[in-house]
Design an enzyme around this catalytic site. Structure first.
Site, PDB file in Angstrom:
ATOM      1  N   LYS A  27       0.720  -1.149  -0.102  1.00 23.40           N
ATOM      2  CA  LYS A  27      -0.012   0.011   0.029  1.00 23.40           C
ATOM      3  C   LYS A  27       0.754   1.462   0.102  1.00 23.40           C
ATOM      4  O   LYS A  27       0.310   2.388  -0.218  1.00 23.40           O
ATOM      5  CB  LYS A  27      -0.947  -0.132   1.192  1.00 23.40           C
ATOM      6  CG  LYS A  27      -2.158  -1.413   1.310  1.00 23.40           C
ATOM      7  CD  LYS A  27      -2.853  -1.013  -0.031  1.00 23.40           C
ATOM      8  CE  LYS A  27      -4.276  -1.697   0.037  1.00 23.40           C
ATOM      9  NZ  LYS A  27      -5.108  -1.490  -1.017  1.00 23.40           N
TER      10      LYS A  27
HETATM   11  C1  LIG Z   1      -2.640  -7.112   4.054  1.00 21.17           C
HETATM   12  C2  LIG Z   1      -3.278  -6.545   2.723  1.00 21.17           C
HETATM   13  N1  LIG Z   1      -3.540  -7.680   2.001  1.00 21.17           N
HETATM   14  C3  LIG Z   1      -4.105  -7.555   0.471  1.00 21.17           C
HETATM   15  C4  LIG Z   1      -4.671  -6.548   0.397  1.00 21.17           C
HETATM   16  C5  LIG Z   1      -5.546  -6.154  -0.792  1.00 21.17           C
HETATM   17  O1  LIG Z   1      -4.988  -5.161  -1.760  1.00 21.17           O
HETATM   18  P1  LIG Z   1      -5.940  -4.393  -2.929  1.00 21.17           P
HETATM   19  O2  LIG Z   1      -6.702  -3.460  -2.186  1.00 21.17           O
HETATM   20  O3  LIG Z   1      -5.076  -3.663  -3.751  1.00 21.17           O
HETATM   21  O4  LIG Z   1      -6.970  -5.039  -3.431  1.00 21.17           O
HETATM   22  C6  LIG Z   1      -4.586  -5.188   1.434  1.00 21.17           C
HETATM   23  C7  LIG Z   1      -5.417  -4.200   0.852  1.00 21.17           C
HETATM   24  O5  LIG Z   1      -5.469  -3.163   1.963  1.00 21.17           O
HETATM   25  C8  LIG Z   1      -3.989  -5.581   2.537  1.00 21.17           C
HETATM   26  O6  LIG Z   1      -3.821  -4.532   3.337  1.00 21.17           O
END
Ligand SMILES: Cc1ncc(COP(=O)(O)O)c(C=O)c1O
Length: 328
Positions: A43
């Protein structure tokens, strides 16, 4: 050689081959470790990208306030970029967010509002509604809204996708990722498919999230929406940045299997990552085993692992917590 500031160290995260956990599979499996970003997760890429987009559009003014609904990692990405650029941050989080992430956000100087987990997304108490309300009331405040903000998908189209293509020397055949806002999977998939339309993109959903059923049956089934323990993965509605047309298959994984895979990863490969990474890898290995016979001899799979295990010491990596939540 040094970097001009911390934000310049975001991205170019390492790709590592799995040696134990992929044994017996008919293809090589690589993982991309997003925990190597300075804020510790995938992120970081969108934190800085959403702020730049808001500055460029003129929406964000000097000394403005950034408001977001986050499961923690986006908050860290935004807070890190905001610190470097001098903006104030207010984040709405759910009660599910680990203590480690809350402490980290406060260390970056963010203000937190904790909201209930088990309420519909349009309920006024939900973390989305609370973030929107704060943004409407706060002078100079803007709601970044990672679920619909195109700068999210673009950040992955411009960085994650090209890195994967270059790091695999254009040989990747299967890309696996979990999704919440959909930014990671959609932006990376768009770039990769533009390079080679034959690359398969497979999403992994936690049980209790809507994406798996939506992909296979085209419906959002309220009976299948329930709370789960995988922070950051899955969603109870279809986020605007989730572009299902770029996904070729979807698989789902239970909390228990996801947590156990995260624990196996550190014991068997010395790779220390969080439960959404365990979820992504458990789903990827299951899918590759099931489709082993269809894979070409030169198949090359890459699984994106979003964050570090350090953020879940009090949960996934705590035996008492695992037991108390019937996950052992
Ligand atoms: C630990 C974690 N894994 C996966 C994701 C998923 O990513 P995306 O929001 O780009 O789909 C997030 C999103 O907040 C996350 O914090």
């Amino acid at each position: 050689m040094w970097h001009s500031d911390i934000l310049n160290t975001i991205g170019n995260t390492p790709v590592v081959q799995l040696n134990q956990l992929a044994e017996g599979l008919s293809c090589r499996v690589l993982v991309k470790l997003e925990s190597f970003n300075p804020g510790g997760s995938v992120k970081d890429r969108i934190g800085v990208a959403m702020i730049l987009a808001a500055e460029n559009s003129g929406q964000l003014k000097p000394n403005g306030t950034l408001i977001e609904a986050t499961s923690g990692n986006t908050g860290v990405g935004i807070a890190q970029a905001a610190r470097a650029k001098g903006y104030r941050c207010i984040f709405a989080l759910t009660e599910k967010v680990s203590q480690e992430k809350r402490d980290l956000l406060r260390a970056f100087g963010a203000e937190l509002v904790i909201c209930p987990t088990d309420v519909p997304h349009d309920d006024p108490r939900s973390y989305y509604s609370v973030a929107e309300k704060i943004a409407a009331e706060e002078q100079g405040g803007i709601y970044l809204n990672q679920y619909f903000n195109e700068a999210n998908v673009n950040a992955h189209y411009q960085t994650t996708g090209p890195e994967i293509w270059q790091q695999t020397q254009g040989q990747i055949t299967h890309f696996f990722a979990t999704a919440s806002t959909g930014g990671t999977i959609s932006g990376s998939a768009r770039y990769l498919k533009e390079q080679n339309a034959k690359i398969s993109v497979i999403g992994i959903d936690p049980c209790g999230s809507t994406y798996y059923k939506y992909f296979h049956e085209g419906i959002i089934d309220p009976d299948e929406i329930y709370s789960h323990q995988i922070e950051g993965a899955g969603k109870e509605y279809l986020a605007g940045n989730m572009h299902m047309d770029l996904v070729d298959d979807y698989i789902r994984v239970s909390d228990r299997d996801a947590m156990h895979m995260a624990r196996r990863l550190v014991k068997e490969e010395a790779i220390f990552v969080g439960p959404s990474s365990g979820l992504a890898l458990a789903g990827a290995l299951e899918w590759l085993e099931k489709h082993g016979q269809e894979l070409a001899p030169d198949a090359l799979a890459l699984v994106l692992l979003p964050d570090s295990g350090m953020r879940y010491m009090s949960k996934t990596f705590n035996d008492r917590w695992m037991q108390a939540n019937n996950l052992n």
